[in-house]
Design an enzyme around this catalytic site. Structure first.
Site, PDB file in Angstrom:
ATOM      1  N   GLY C   8       0.854  -1.196   0.000  1.00  0.00           N
ATOM      2  CA  GLY C   8       0.000   0.000   0.000  1.00  0.00           C
ATOM      3  C   GLY C   8       0.882   1.236   0.000  1.00  0.00           C
ATOM      4  O   GLY C   8       0.543   2.259   0.568  1.00  0.00           O
ATOM      5  N   ALA C   9       2.053   1.116  -0.685  1.00  0.00           N
ATOM      6  CA  ALA C   9       3.104   2.133  -0.591  1.00  0.00           C
ATOM      7  C   ALA C   9       2.677   3.492  -1.123  1.00  0.00           C
ATOM      8  O   ALA C   9       3.241   4.519  -0.752  1.00  0.00           O
ATOM      9  CB  ALA C   9       4.361   1.656  -1.321  1.00  0.00           C
ATOM     10  N   ALA C  10       1.678   3.542  -1.985  1.00  0.00           N
ATOM     11  CA  ALA C  10       1.264   4.822  -2.565  1.00  0.00           C
ATOM     12  C   ALA C  10       0.100   5.447  -1.804  1.00  0.00           C
ATOM     13  O   ALA C  10      -0.327   6.566  -2.103  1.00  0.00           O
ATOM     14  CB  ALA C  10       0.877   4.633  -4.036  1.00  0.00           C
ATOM     15  N   ASP C  34       2.343  -1.786  -4.620  1.00  0.00           N
ATOM     16  CA  ASP C  34       1.041  -1.124  -4.710  1.00  0.00           C
ATOM     17  C   ASP C  34       0.547  -1.301  -6.143  1.00  0.00           C
ATOM     18  O   ASP C  34       1.066  -0.648  -7.060  1.00  0.00           O
ATOM     19  CB  ASP C  34       1.161   0.372  -4.358  1.00  0.00           C
ATOM     20  CG  ASP C  34      -0.188   0.950  -3.943  1.00  0.00           C
ATOM     21  OD1 ASP C  34      -1.195   0.647  -4.607  1.00  0.00           O
ATOM     22  OD2 ASP C  34      -0.231   1.679  -2.942  1.00  0.00           O
ATOM     23  N   ASN C 125      -4.396   1.229  16.165  1.00  0.00           N
ATOM     24  CA  ASN C 125      -3.941   2.598  16.448  1.00  0.00           C
ATOM     25  C   ASN C 125      -2.457   2.577  16.778  1.00  0.00           C
ATOM     26  O   ASN C 125      -2.048   1.980  17.777  1.00  0.00           O
ATOM     27  CB  ASN C 125      -4.738   3.176  17.633  1.00  0.00           C
ATOM     28  CG  ASN C 125      -4.535   4.667  17.786  1.00  0.00           C
ATOM     29  OD1 ASN C 125      -3.525   5.214  17.323  1.00  0.00           O
ATOM     30  ND2 ASN C 125      -5.469   5.336  18.425  1.00  0.00           N
ATOM     31  N   PHE C 126      -1.661   3.250  15.939  1.00  0.00           N
ATOM     32  CA  PHE C 126      -0.214   3.245  16.133  1.00  0.00           C
ATOM     33  C   PHE C 126       0.298   4.504  16.828  1.00  0.00           C
ATOM     34  O   PHE C 126       1.496   4.688  16.981  1.00  0.00           O
ATOM     35  CB  PHE C 126       0.498   3.080  14.784  1.00  0.00           C
ATOM     36  CG  PHE C 126       0.737   1.648  14.410  1.00  0.00           C
ATOM     37  CD1 PHE C 126       1.795   0.950  14.958  1.00  0.00           C
ATOM     38  CD2 PHE C 126      -0.104   1.004  13.521  1.00  0.00           C
ATOM     39  CE1 PHE C 126       2.028  -0.371  14.611  1.00  0.00           C
ATOM     40  CE2 PHE C 126       0.115  -0.322  13.174  1.00  0.00           C
ATOM     41  CZ  PHE C 126       1.186  -1.016  13.716  1.00  0.00           C
ATOM     42  N   HIS C 153     -12.883  16.625  17.455  1.00  0.00           N
ATOM     43  CA  HIS C 153     -12.471  16.321  16.089  1.00  0.00           C
ATOM     44  C   HIS C 153     -12.978  17.409  15.141  1.00  0.00           C
ATOM     45  O   HIS C 153     -13.882  18.167  15.469  1.00  0.00           O
ATOM     46  CB  HIS C 153     -13.018  14.959  15.642  1.00  0.00           C
ATOM     47  CG  HIS C 153     -12.229  13.810  16.187  1.00  0.00           C
ATOM     48  ND1 HIS C 153     -12.437  13.309  17.456  1.00  0.00           N
ATOM     49  CD2 HIS C 153     -11.206  13.082  15.668  1.00  0.00           C
ATOM     50  CE1 HIS C 153     -11.593  12.313  17.675  1.00  0.00           C
ATOM     51  NE2 HIS C 153     -10.832  12.152  16.610  1.00  0.00           N
ATOM     52  N   LYS C 157     -15.898  15.031  10.463  1.00  0.00           N
ATOM     53  CA  LYS C 157     -16.035  13.661  10.972  1.00  0.00           C
ATOM     54  C   LYS C 157     -17.525  13.386  11.136  1.00  0.00           C
ATOM     55  O   LYS C 157     -18.245  14.163  11.748  1.00  0.00           O
ATOM     56  CB  LYS C 157     -15.324  13.523  12.317  1.00  0.00           C
ATOM     57  CG  LYS C 157     -15.332  12.123  12.890  1.00  0.00           C
ATOM     58  CD  LYS C 157     -14.427  12.035  14.119  1.00  0.00           C
ATOM     59  CE  LYS C 157     -14.468  10.666  14.773  1.00  0.00           C
ATOM     60  NZ  LYS C 157     -13.995   9.590  13.897  1.00  0.00           N
ATOM     61  N   THR C 164     -11.765   5.831  19.370  1.00  0.00           N
ATOM     62  CA  THR C 164     -10.830   5.872  20.510  1.00  0.00           C
ATOM     63  C   THR C 164     -11.559   6.182  21.810  1.00  0.00           C
ATOM     64  O   THR C 164     -11.256   5.596  22.855  1.00  0.00           O
ATOM     65  CB  THR C 164      -9.730   6.920  20.244  1.00  0.00           C
ATOM     66  OG1 THR C 164      -9.044   6.565  19.039  1.00  0.00           O
ATOM     67  CG2 THR C 164      -8.724   6.974  21.383  1.00  0.00           C
TER      68      THR C 164
END
Lengths: 265, 265, 265, 265
Positions: C8-10, C34, C125-126, C153, C157, C164
């Site tokens: 999914g590099a692009a 990708d 979630n990173f 937010h 949204k 979260t």
């Protein structure tokens, strides 16, 4: 329909102006000037797809051919002064966000505007929220002489405090009646813990990755505090101020300095 | 039913303890000691109406007659050490919030507790929220080496930074791996604007009327910040920690220093 | 040197991963996949100048030819499952940020990892700060049963509350001992003023232009409050978590779900 | 020297007024009235030591004998109206913080003041910071139509939202030009998460122990937010407003409603 020409159209701020003007009802982007990017489509430069409008480098011709009403300029001090003079000669009203224009140049431009009865605006900060924050701080200082400023910026900002913090402290110092708040004796166990001091207003500068540009002005009184905070997270935050200025200069007959003057008179 | 005796019962903290113990189910206030207020009803002193319990000055007798399980002491370093020894001699577990007890005294008290297999707690800060804030700061510092502390206190506080801010900075400095965050070059236009610096942790001290005791620990990373904030608005904030300690010392067989040790081991 | 392939590099997240891996010492970007952008230079796509590394669409070949150690995947649920299976078949450890992978697929992938004794991570979630916030909220809830959540937010949204916020409320509800805090009688003059209620945890959702993604968890006790706040202002905020995961999966022999598990065990 | 009489002198607010007037240079507390506490020293009641000034219950006599200039009243609606009429009959200017006085009574009192050319003030909120917050909110709403209010109070407050929040929302709704901000479609996964809605202004009420009385008004714009926050931690916060009013009513020739009118005209 207000006909707008943008100078410095390929710069960071210029491209935001191109985007903002293009999507504002009642306005039309009719010309774009930037000597380094002539011939390029200004919409492509701004990342909003082709507009069929090419960047040029001959401002006077552009202003005349397009019958522009307003010129928006975010360039350099030197270029800005020349551009403003060209605009005024063509009867076009300038809205200028370029910082660092010398005071004597501003005075001369004011004189030209008065003579020609042409409106114009030069403002160092177009973020409406920041302008309101400073305005409110000036009012609150009359009732709450005890006040400190905290400003938060990304860690790559090299100077501290920020220009906005210094300007806010000056406004507070001028507005505060009866001199600065009484100074209390302190044992500062760590040098600098109590922050910087500008005319009796303490300023604290936080520098951390993750911040963009934020400021808090905290007023303290018996049993209460009043806080005014502005958070800016992108360059877009200047655009509502620019759009408002484009509309308002049409009603002016002089050159105004500072967005606050335009708003609060 | 946990039977509690309070020493320094007429002091500012002692009166709060009297109130807190009186209204906690599972606890009973059985004795109150304060040499300067003997014969007075401890409930009247605490402002909660008469409890029919008179302040006395003979701690050893009070502890024995009342068959107390726990003694809570907020007095002075000298008085506290004597009180704790009396309590331990009577087999009563001490919960102590008195600050400034010398390290060597603490060591001796620890030895007595070990020999008698009696639990006890001495803690400089009983505010659970402050203890959690410092604990969390220690954990977060492992992942976010860039951090600054802002503490806010009333304008009559004479020292800066606060003891809690200094202690938090020390915890962060110890917890942070690979040394403090890289120092950036700066133009400090106003001396002290960047705050105090304790082992690479910047501390900013705000002093304004209207504040009580507040602290913010802000961690910054790429595109994000994590903030831990503690606001304390009254002496009552220490009571949940005292109540918790009264319960927990019953399960201990040694003297513990610091509420964090009681909570996180 | 850890050899990394990005799938999914692009995409928006993929390009951030390309940038982050490229500038991390001890890591090398060795492949980019990708299907929609084959043949393009992945550095140009990521806006960091040409890297001489072209996007391909044959993941299995790329993994084998480049002798990759880790594959980072931000794609779609369907593509991610296939990519992970391919990676595991090649002995390459997956680090996956794709959300929405069905539970039964995750179970199957866990089984493959256990059999092959290969480490891996799937995390919704990173953002390290968000993970820490939720972890701290779980601890604090044991001591402060009274708690509310405010999340902020941008106005575009469409759902409220945020994922979260819901996850944080669930963690608090599980962690809180003795049931949720007592419910007080209320006169709600305006419907909804007291927010949403998830298992006794009130959640308030603010939606305004100018916000990106922010959350505050506020714990209240007698005379004190403890606040944990996470502010996220850009997609970059996920990268330190991704980089940490790339390093840690090398030490694992199973598939872990959730960055918190990787950090706190 | 401004000669001040306090009615309701033994009440919670009255005692604060006694303390505040006593320590303000240029003012003298010359009388104290409170039917339930006649004969008691008003200084002892206020906790500042004996003042040698006894509480009485015959207001008209007190006002005449002491040659008072100003009467400060924090009582009940019924008592306040009678007290104000007595004061005006004696040529004494009223400063009134009693809430709930019916509108028709206020109109009648205004008429008396106009006829006698006597100044007076009735104000439901004397916290200067809260008054400024509402004033600033009214100004900011002209430039930032997108706004939400969060108010934080202790968990024993039975109604939500607070009166100040409702009043702020009304000010914003009146000030906002071109109608309320556009409503966006939403998926509210948890009922009430988006808060209450007063004329298009969202209000969120937080109720937790540890809070006293706090409010935040958040304006959002492109890439920026502007926040105005008031924190009140004790009844003392009303005193600077009362002191200011005592001075200002001397210059008035009519009855003014609302501290904001006194400040901003």
């Amino acid at each position: 329909m207000i006909r707008v020409v943008v100078t410095g159209a390929a710069g960071r701020m210029g491209r935001e102006v191109v985007k903002a003007v293009s999507r504002t009802p009642g306005m039309q982007l009719v010309g774009a000037v930037d000597p380094g990017h002539t011939g390029q489509d200004v919409g492509l430069l701004a990342g909003i797809g082709p507009l069929g409008l090419m960047v040029r480098d001959d401002l006077a011709n552009v202003l005349r051919e397009t019958e522009a009403s307003v010129m928006v300029d975010f360039t350099t001090p030197h270029a800005a002064v020349a551009n403003i003079k060209t605009a005024l000669a063509c009867g076009v009203r300038p809205v200028v966000g370029t910082t660092g224009i010398p005071q004597e140049e501003i005075e001369e431009l004011k004189k030209i505007c008065r003579e020609k009865r042409l409106g114009g605006l030069i403002a160092p900060n177009f973020a409406l929220g920041a302008v309101l924050m400073m305005h409110f701080a000036g009012i609150a200082a009359r009732y709450f002489p005890d006040v400190e400023i905290i400003e938060y910026h990304h860690h790559q900002k090299l100077d501290a405090p920020s220009g906005t913090a210094l300007q806010t402290a000056e406004i507070i110092a001028r507005s505060r009646q009866g001199g600065p708040a009484e100074d209390r004796t302190e044992v500062e166990k760590l040098d600098g813990a109590r922050g910087g001091n500008l005319e009796g207003v303490r300023i604290h500068s936080i520098r951390l990755p993750g911040f963009v540009a934020h400021q808090e002005v905290i007023f303290g009184g018996l049993g209460q505090t009043l806080t005014i905070r502005h958070d800016s997270t992108s360059r877009e935050s200047f655009m509502p101020g620019v759009i408002m200025a484009i509309k308002k200069v049409l009603e002016l007959e002089e050159l105004v300095y500072g967005l606050d003057k335009l708003i609060f008179g």
